[in-house]
Design an enzyme around this catalytic site. Sequence first.
Site, PDB file in Angstrom:
ATOM      1  N   HIS A  31      68.050 -15.061 129.570  1.00 30.16           N
ATOM      2  CA  HIS A  31      69.405 -15.544 129.083  1.00 30.16           C
ATOM      3  C   HIS A  31      70.463 -15.897 130.096  1.00 30.16           C
ATOM      4  CE1 HIS A  31      72.788 -16.291 125.866  1.00 30.16           C
ATOM      5  NE2 HIS A  31      71.480 -17.067 125.402  1.00 30.16           N
ATOM      6  N   HIS A  76      76.697 -19.692 114.755  1.00 27.84           N
ATOM      7  CA  HIS A  76      76.152 -18.826 115.942  1.00 27.84           C
ATOM      8  C   HIS A  76      77.135 -18.253 116.937  1.00 27.84           C
ATOM      9  CE1 HIS A  76      75.037 -19.452 120.311  1.00 27.84           C
ATOM     10  NE2 HIS A  76      74.330 -18.295 120.100  1.00 27.84           N
ATOM     11  N   PHE A 127      77.308 -14.889 127.302  1.00 30.17           N
ATOM     12  CA  PHE A 127      75.984 -15.171 127.497  1.00 30.17           C
ATOM     13  C   PHE A 127      75.180 -14.471 128.634  1.00 30.17           C
ATOM     14  CE2 PHE A 127      77.084 -19.738 125.852  1.00 30.17           C
ATOM     15  CZ  PHE A 127      77.050 -19.395 124.683  1.00 30.17           C
ATOM     16  N   HIS A 139      65.871 -21.514 122.717  1.00 32.40           N
ATOM     17  CA  HIS A 139      65.956 -20.132 122.038  1.00 32.40           C
ATOM     18  C   HIS A 139      64.771 -19.927 121.164  1.00 32.40           C
ATOM     19  CE1 HIS A 139      70.046 -20.475 123.067  1.00 32.40           C
ATOM     20  NE2 HIS A 139      70.165 -19.038 123.441  1.00 32.40           N
ATOM     21  N   HIS A 158      78.307 -14.087 117.755  1.00 38.69           N
ATOM     22  CA  HIS A 158      78.324 -13.280 119.086  1.00 38.69           C
ATOM     23  C   HIS A 158      79.711 -12.714 119.339  1.00 38.69           C
ATOM     24  CE1 HIS A 158      74.801 -14.407 121.322  1.00 38.69           C
ATOM     25  NE2 HIS A 158      74.789 -15.501 120.754  1.00 38.69           N
ATOM     26  N   HIS A 162      72.952 -23.996 126.787  1.00 41.65           N
ATOM     27  CA  HIS A 162      73.884 -24.027 125.425  1.00 41.65           C
ATOM     28  C   HIS A 162      74.556 -25.505 125.262  1.00 41.65           C
ATOM     29  CE1 HIS A 162      73.106 -19.895 126.196  1.00 41.65           C
ATOM     30  NE2 HIS A 162      73.200 -19.850 124.786  1.00 41.65           N
ATOM     31  N   HIS A 172      69.100 -14.564 116.671  1.00 43.84           N
ATOM     32  CA  HIS A 172      68.629 -15.770 117.031  1.00 43.84           C
ATOM     33  C   HIS A 172      67.678 -16.377 116.159  1.00 43.84           C
ATOM     34  CE1 HIS A 172      70.978 -18.380 119.926  1.00 43.84           C
ATOM     35  NE2 HIS A 172      71.518 -17.122 120.286  1.00 43.84           N
TER      36      HIS A 172
HETATM   37 CU1  C2O Z   1      71.677 -18.353 124.020  1.00 49.60          CU
HETATM   38 CU2  C2O Z   1      73.422 -17.177 121.141  1.00 49.60          CU
HETATM   39  O1  C2O Z   1      73.159 -17.747 122.831  1.00 49.60           O
END
Ligand code: C2O
Length: 585
Positions: free
Chosen positions: A177, A326, A348, A204, A330, A195, A361
């Site tokens: 990632h 999303h 990230f 993902h 995070h 992203h 995810h």
């Molecule tokens: Cu690649 Cu939820 O981030």
Amino acid sequence: MASSTTTLPLCTNKTLSSSFTNTSFVAKPSQLFLHGRRSQSFKVSCNANNSGEHEKNLDGVDRRNVLLGLGGLYGAANLAPLATASPIPPPDLKSCSRAHINDKEEVSYSCCPPKPEDLDSVPYYKFPSMTKLRIRPPAHAADEEYIAKYQLATSRMRELDKDPFDPLGFKQQANIHCAYCNGAYKVGGKELQVHFSWLFFPFHRWYLYFYERILGSLINDPTFGLPYWNWDHPKGMRLPPMFDVPGSSLYDEKRNQSHRNGTIVDLGHFGDEVQTTQLQTMTNNLTLMYRQMITNAPCPLLFFGQPYPLGTDPSPGMGTIENIPHTPIHIWTGDNPRQPHGENMGNFYSAGLDPVFYCHHANVDRMWSEWKQTGGKRRDLTQKDWLNSEFFFYDENRNPFRVKVRDCLDTKKMGYDYAPMPTPWRNFKPIRKTTTGKVNTGSLPPASKVFPLAKLDRAISFSINRPASSRTSQEKNEQEEMLTFNKIQYDDSKYIRFDVFLNVDKTVNADELDKSEFAGSYTSLPHVHGDNTTHVTSVTFQLAITELLEDNGLEDEDTIAVTLVPKKGGEGISIDSAEIKLVEC
Ligand code: C2O
């Protein structure tokens, strides 16, 4: 109209605070979730043992009302400008370099994967034969046997870190990632970023596919499926308990300590705690899900994110679900304020170091499947530049492969599916809160006077003209009406959020989102993209408002009222202009 009652099973966590007691939920269900025009109420139950029954009720809800509200609004794909570009190739591992957190700080370790022996002939991946689908369960409902297996697999993966170059090790998996998201790779002379574009969902999906297979192979279970964090359902709107056990392989020290122990997640979280009840937070969450999955994502590019062919700048724009919820999840999970960059989940480069990342995810990925089942124009993109974009991964046997986006469109072909859970947000079409009819647009300054707007440091209202009113259903079918903000500029190393409302004035209660007047939110997460860029980003933001105009009784109006409410970083936001456009999907 017949009335139907939907019961949301809730309150399985004993640590809920007293303001969120069982009795207050059960006593007045119709006041809590009454959506009058559908004669449908949401009743909340706190009995964990009868959830199965309730779920059946939820599934029995007639969805036609929602679908009717959507039917035939969306036009055809409009893809012409990109016909000559080319897809993003797999990253060049030879030139993998140090990842960075921002323009001043590098990641203190290398995120590059071990290089395969024959770098120049990495083969295309072929799906191994399988006999049984892996079924991914909702994390909050997983049983002890499943949790024990998952913990064991994760601790075995962590043990592989003894060899720091084992591509199956937990840290190497997390570094995938970091490398794809923090500027370690270049393609076409520019930094690769998966992203903020249409690569978000397919990247993902492939990443989790291999992660899941590695876990399964570590416990010799070819049917092992990752759990999904069911944050789109009230029962799943908290950190799944299996991840909140100190000492377990699923635990991560670096999490926001005030968001543990059953705290309700705010799907729109952007750093500040909203001062509202937990019930209002959950109601807001379901509204946000409805807006992001249905109202604001009638067209594929609105859902997936903007085109990102080879040679173009990274981060052209997020799709609705990447944007919310999303990103907020995070930030909500990451360790603010103890860690300098919200590690682990809040950045990230470090997000994959928290096992809950993969669970989060999995639900993001499930939303892709759910969205496609919602009808209208909600189908996978057909652009070749998307279908033929590629990534690089190691499989569970440590063999390197390249994979294509076109091979990840059907989860069953990939060997997995999701255990079904009700999706109450589908029936959560917000109703009107304005009782006074149409806001007097004559008393508001016109958009032409308000823009360019130097800073969005307080709520502003303005009137704006529509290109057409009283549109027929065929016209709506052909063109979506888009409220468009041009050249929004801000420092993209900052957190940004503002909300958009129709037909209200500045006194709107912007902490309550469950109203048809709430159109959507613009958000941005601090991120790195490209070299030699300043931090000032300039983006276009569009909200599909055809359905909102219907819901607010504004279809015949030539001029409507729009209110912007800054929620994070407003002093730093400028907006060049606003207009309403008619566009094909
Ligand atoms: Cu690649 Cu939820 O981030």
